[in-house]
Design an enzyme around this catalytic site. Structure first.
Site, PDB file in Angstrom:
ATOM      1  N   ASP A  82      62.370-113.384  93.308  1.00 58.12           N
ATOM      2  CA  ASP A  82      61.585-114.284  92.657  1.00 58.12           C
ATOM      3  C   ASP A  82      62.133-114.364  91.248  1.00 58.12           C
ATOM      4  OD1 ASP A  82      60.149-111.609  92.691  1.00 58.12           O
ATOM      5  OD2 ASP A  82      58.650-113.017  91.368  1.00 58.12           O
ATOM      6  N   ASP A  85      62.656-108.825  89.662  1.00 63.33           N
ATOM      7  CA  ASP A  85      62.160-107.481  90.480  1.00 63.33           C
ATOM      8  C   ASP A  85      62.910-107.820  91.999  1.00 63.33           C
ATOM      9  OD1 ASP A  85      60.631-109.198  91.738  1.00 63.33           O
ATOM     10  OD2 ASP A  85      58.588-108.855  91.045  1.00 63.33           O
ATOM     11  N   TYR A 234      51.277-113.214  93.174  1.00 63.16           N
ATOM     12  CA  TYR A 234      51.003-114.704  93.588  1.00 63.16           C
ATOM     13  C   TYR A 234      49.958-115.132  94.249  1.00 63.16           C
ATOM     14  CZ  TYR A 234      55.875-114.541  91.389  1.00 63.16           C
ATOM     15  OH  TYR A 234      56.878-114.537  90.532  1.00 63.16           O
ATOM     16  N   GLU A 474      61.411-112.809  80.909  1.00 59.34           N
ATOM     17  CA  GLU A 474      61.944-112.791  82.463  1.00 59.34           C
ATOM     18  C   GLU A 474      62.294-114.164  83.019  1.00 59.34           C
ATOM     19  OE1 GLU A 474      58.642-110.856  84.939  1.00 59.34           O
ATOM     20  OE2 GLU A 474      59.926-110.791  86.575  1.00 59.34           O
TER      21      GLU A 474
END
Ligand SMILES: *[C@@H]1O[C@H](CO)[C@@H](O)[C@H](O)[C@H]1NC(C)=O
Length: 499
Positions: A82, A85, A234, A474
């Site tokens: 995603d 990571d 999420y 990120e």
């Protein structure tokens, strides 16, 4: 209240005609947008899990996750990580896929030589989503990787040795949110491949039908079923109603089957059709559904969908300073600001909706009604352009927030693969804790995650290029997915250098 962008409904009057506005205010030309479009798609190669093909262009990556699913006797190799990571999270992956597909549906004709790469980026995900959807018994695999364990390591995906747990939703442990988003992704992708690969398109749509039925019949949120492995990562904060309506809307768009029209008519109000929500993200699909269904009202006068046009107007008007329903926040430099964490995801999703709504409005000679004033397609396009240009470097820090684009861009991207040495340069295993020296190092990332748009600056336009500042540095697949469509739009508009 924070200061607002210098975009007012009167601005375009000063710059009339509309094309002159683009000439006059343009920092970038169509060539720049085309270049950014190429990179925005290239980014997805850096997020690939599974067996990389021989035409992989981000060559610092290697194969990873090759036994995903095997301990559960299911093949879950492939798909996307995603963000920075090594977990494959189903909800954001499906939303990313829906938005990539919507980008191609609306703006694919402007993508020129990039259309093939865009389709490849979609297929990388849909191949995985097809594997994750099994219908007898009804089960959807929604995640690979134990996120709490994954986050305790800083490891390349090619090296990862944290548990590759597999999580699923089923009739007993439902997940209507993740399932309906997966149905939306498969249905939207079926439109993308309708002409170029009809049998694949049929397979996508048939699976979407089954997954949507599962989502609707066995209702519940995957946050309740899976709890600590999906929350807080999420978590479905908005619940599953928004995804059911969004999923049904995509089923209808893909098939024009009147049973989905009937579903939307009879369930719309209970699923949030008249609720105004002012952000659009992997969690909350309400604003996107309003815009999506407005098309049918505008083009085909489907009266039942007038409600959606009204609420799409409310969403759009909330973004436009000077209208009575304005309620967005902008930074002093003019960036839409929703929150400190990964703010640019809201900017790209908003820009996409602005451009898509502008397209629907202008092709039907319509405008948005904002109380007593009206807002034109040109207003929406100029606001979207301002947001795009900000991301690409026309901003107070004079930095592009797209990696690899322009002269100055962030060097310390919070991304395991990008920040650790490539497996090709350094084939020896780098263990879980040994990787942290690279997270904390002050040196630039050794591998360029080309095209990644990062979380972005704060509400004062400040940005700290610090690898541990994950809120700002990120990347995420759902930041880039709507950007692909928005950049395609601007890449196709002829502009001239104005100095
Ligand atoms: C329309 O969709 C419904 C529900 O999936 C299905 O039962 C029906 O066969 C479809 N009709 C057509 C003409 O495809």
């Amino acid at each position: 209240m924070a200061s607002t962008a210098q975009v007012s409904p009167t601005l375009h009057l000063l710059c009339l005609p509309f094309w002159m506005l683009l000439f006059y205010c343009s920092a970038f030309d169509s060539h720049d947008y085309a270049n950014a479009l190429d990179k925005s798609i290239l980014f997805f190669e850096g997020q690939r899990s599974g067996n990389l093909p021989s035409d992989q262009r981000l060559t610092w990556r290697g194969d990873s996750g090759l036994s995903d699913g095997s301990s559960y006797h299911v093949d879950l190799v492939g798909g996307y990580y995603d963000a920075g990571d090594n977990v494959k999270f189903g909800l954001p992956m499906a939303f990313t896929t829906t938005m990539l597909a919507w980008s191609v549906i609306e703006f694919g004709s402007s993508m020129k030589d990039q259309i093939h790469n865009a389709q490849t980026a979609i297929r990388w995900s849909t191949d995985y989503l097809l594997k994750a959807s099994t219908t007898t018994p009804a089960t959807l695999y929604v995640q690979v990787g134990e996120p709490n364990m994954d986050h305790r390591c800083w490891e390349r995906p090619e090296d990862m040795d944290t548990p590759r747990n597999v999580y699923r939703v089923s009739t007993q442990n439902p997940g209507s949110d993740v399932a309906a988003e997966t149905a939306a992704a498969l249905a939207a992708a079926s439109i993308v491949f309708k002409d170029s690969d009809p049998s694949y398109s049929n397979k996508l749509f048939k699976t979407a039908t089954e997954v949507f039925e599962f989502a609707d019949r066995y209702r519940g949120s995957y946050s309740d079923s899976l709890n600590s492995v999906v929350c807080p990562f999420y978590c479905s904060y908005s619940g599953y109603h928004d995804e059911l309506l969004w999923g049904a809307s995509w089923m209808y768009r893909a098939s024009q089957n009147s049973s989905y029209l009937a579903y939307i008519q009879s369930n719309g109000l209970t699923l949030g059709a008249d609720e105004d929500v002012y952000s659009f993200s992997w969690d909350d699909k309400r604003a996107g559904t309003k815009v999506l269904l407005s098309k049918d009202f505008l083009e085909k006068s489907v009266e039942e969908f007038q409600l959606y046009k009204v609420h799409a107007d409310n969403y759009i008007c909330s973004l436009i300073p000077g209208t009575s329903s304005f309620q967005a926040q902008y930074t002093p430099g003019g960036l839409l600001y929703k929150g400190s964490e990964s703010n640019l995801q809201y900017v790209t999703s908003t820009a996409f909706l602005l451009l898509t709504y502008a397209k629907y409005l202008s092709s039907n000679g319509e405008v948005a009604s904002c109380g007593t004033s009206t807002v034109t397609a040109a207003n929406l396009i100029s606001l979207a352009k301002k947001q795009m240009d900000y991301i690409l470097g026309q901003n107070p820090t004079k930095m592009s927030y797209m990696v690899g684009f322009g002269d100055r861009y962030p060097q310390h991207v919070h991304h395991r693969g990008s920040s650790l040495p490539s497996v090709h340069a350094h084939p020896q295993h780098i263990a879980c804790k040994d990787g942290f020296q690279y997270l904390y190092a002050s040196s630039s990332n050794p591998n360029i995650l080309d095209g990644a748009v990062l979380g972005g600056p704060d509400n004062k336009d400040s940005f700290s290029d610090d690898r541990n500042n994950y809120q700002q540095v990120e990347p995420a697949t759902y930041i880039n997915a709507p950007l692909v469509g928005a950049l395609a739009f601007f890449a196709a508009i002829p502009t001239t250098h104005s100095g």
